[in-house]
Scaffold this motif. Structure first.
Motif, PDB file in Angstrom:
ATOM      1  N   LEU A   4       0.835  -1.145   0.093  1.00 28.63           N
ATOM      2  CA  LEU A   4       0.057   0.143   0.025  1.00 28.63           C
ATOM      3  C   LEU A   4       0.852   1.246  -0.043  1.00 28.63           C
ATOM      4  N   LEU A   8       0.867   4.573  -3.063  1.00 31.59           N
ATOM      5  CA  LEU A   8       0.124   5.684  -2.638  1.00 31.59           C
ATOM      6  C   LEU A   8       0.652   6.686  -3.546  1.00 31.59           C
ATOM      7  N   GLN A 109      -5.126   4.761  -3.446  1.00 29.29           N
ATOM      8  CA  GLN A 109      -5.992   5.325  -2.327  1.00 29.29           C
ATOM      9  C   GLN A 109      -6.496   6.934  -2.834  1.00 29.29           C
ATOM     10  N   THR A 111      -9.507   9.961  -1.265  1.00 28.27           N
ATOM     11  CA  THR A 111     -10.355  10.523  -0.219  1.00 28.27           C
ATOM     12  C   THR A 111     -11.167  11.488  -0.967  1.00 28.27           C
ATOM     13  N   SER A 144     -12.822   7.741   2.243  1.00 28.13           N
ATOM     14  CA  SER A 144     -11.640   7.378   1.897  1.00 28.13           C
ATOM     15  C   SER A 144     -11.676   5.678   1.467  1.00 28.13           C
ATOM     16  N   GLU A 145     -10.821   5.725   0.180  1.00 29.84           N
ATOM     17  CA  GLU A 145     -11.141   4.561  -0.351  1.00 29.84           C
ATOM     18  C   GLU A 145      -9.893   3.755  -1.127  1.00 29.84           C
ATOM     19  N   LEU A 146      -9.730   2.740  -0.974  1.00 30.71           N
ATOM     20  CA  LEU A 146      -8.535   1.958  -1.576  1.00 30.71           C
ATOM     21  C   LEU A 146      -9.042   1.185  -2.763  1.00 30.71           C
ATOM     22  N   SER A 247     -13.109  -1.487   4.360  1.00 34.31           N
ATOM     23  CA  SER A 247     -11.755  -1.907   4.304  1.00 34.31           C
ATOM     24  C   SER A 247     -11.114  -2.408   5.554  1.00 34.31           C
ATOM     25  N   ASP A 251      -5.660   2.662   6.454  1.00 38.77           N
ATOM     26  CA  ASP A 251      -5.502   3.983   5.674  1.00 38.77           C
ATOM     27  C   ASP A 251      -6.641   4.321   4.584  1.00 38.77           C
ATOM     28  N   ALA A 252      -7.583   3.380   4.753  1.00 32.98           N
ATOM     29  CA  ALA A 252      -8.984   3.630   4.072  1.00 32.98           C
ATOM     30  C   ALA A 252     -10.054   3.107   4.723  1.00 32.98           C
ATOM     31  N   ASP A 255     -12.731  -0.649   0.814  1.00 34.28           N
ATOM     32  CA  ASP A 255     -12.015  -1.305  -0.472  1.00 34.28           C
ATOM     33  C   ASP A 255     -13.031  -1.429  -1.622  1.00 34.28           C
TER      34      ASP A 255
END
Length: 271
Positions: A4, A8, A109, A111, A144-146, A247, A251-252, A255
């Protein structure tokens, strides 16, 4: 987590280079030159990103590609390509029938503000996430999305289509179920959506084409993970879908996985 962090920076470069907003950064498909080819001919691919046709052509940005491969009657092989090129990959068909080309991206990632995120969720048919955010009291919070993307393109070789329905094992995969070359406009064209090899139920699938006019169709998968479209015109079609879950990453919040498949339907190219 290490993967990850490595990706980024690639994500930031991708979004900056494209200069496009929120959900437009996601939808992702391959365009082959040509979708109907011959054994030994060079087939080139370009990459499009956007909220729909015609999309924005983008180069193969460093750190984007996790795997780029193809399968035909002889088995699996790698698709060649170079970073920073508008030709994101190329290969020469080895045998008659369908060659299924698959591109997997590294996760990235993003946001979005609360309003942007909700607009995007509605566009992609992800009302279940809107409802979950409401239940958890997060509707006014950024999202916030991965996300990872899985793009397929089916190249029909020497006027044959055997293998068009080949499952190449992508985490989220759209698989055509109707033979493409004999298809007549107005008939039902079927596809199946699989998540980790199992049918995905109740998920929005979109169909798009730009021939005599632009077409944008959408429906949802049934209890067997299948959809059917009465395509109004022969030509080059794009099918796409997205799945989103909470997720497991720090960090998110979410997912998401994006699937697309492109192919020529209902029109056999002259030899």
């Amino acid at each position: 987590m290490m993967m990850l962090r490595r990706t980024l920076l690639a994500s930031a470069l991708t979004l900056s280079a494209l200069s496009i907003g929120h959900a437009q950064a996601h939808e992702f498909w391959m365009v082959p030159h040509d979708a109907q080819s011959h054994t030994g001919a060079q087939v080139l691919f370009e990459l499009r990103i956007g909220s729909g046709l015609p999309g924005k052509q983008t180069p193969r940005i460093p750190g984007l590609v996790a795997e780029f491969s193809a399968r035909d009657a002889q088995g699996q092989f790698s698709v060649s390509g170079h970073d920073n090129s508008l030709v994101i990959g190329h290969f020469k068909p080895r045998s008659a029938g369908a060659t299924v080309v698959a591109l997997q991206t590294n996760p990235a990632q993003i946001t979005l503000s609360a309003s942007e995120f909700e607009t995007y969720l509605r566009e992609e048919g992800l009302e279940k996430i809107i409802q979950q955010r409401q239940r958890e009291g997060d509707s006014d919070q950024p999202g916030s999305e991965l996300y990872s993307r899985f793009a397929k393109s089916i190249v029909l070789v020497d006027g044959h289509s055997e293998g068009f329905d080949r499952n190449v094992g992508l985490p989220l995969e759209l698989i055509p179920q109707t033979e493409p070359l004999q298809y007549k406009p107005g008939q039902q064209y079927h596809l199946r959506l699989l998540l980790n090899g199992k049918p995905l139920v109740g998920t929005q699938v979109k169909a798009q084409s730009q021939g005599k006019q632009r077409y944008f169709l959408k429906t949802r998968t049934d209890a067997h993970g299948e959809v059917a479209f009465a395509l109004p015109e022969s030509g080059f079609w794009i099918f796409s879908a997205e799945e989103m879950t909470a997720s497991q990453s720090q960090d998110a919040d979410w997912d998401s996985q994006w699937a697309s498949v492109t192919m020529a339907i209902g029109k056999r190219k002259a030899s």
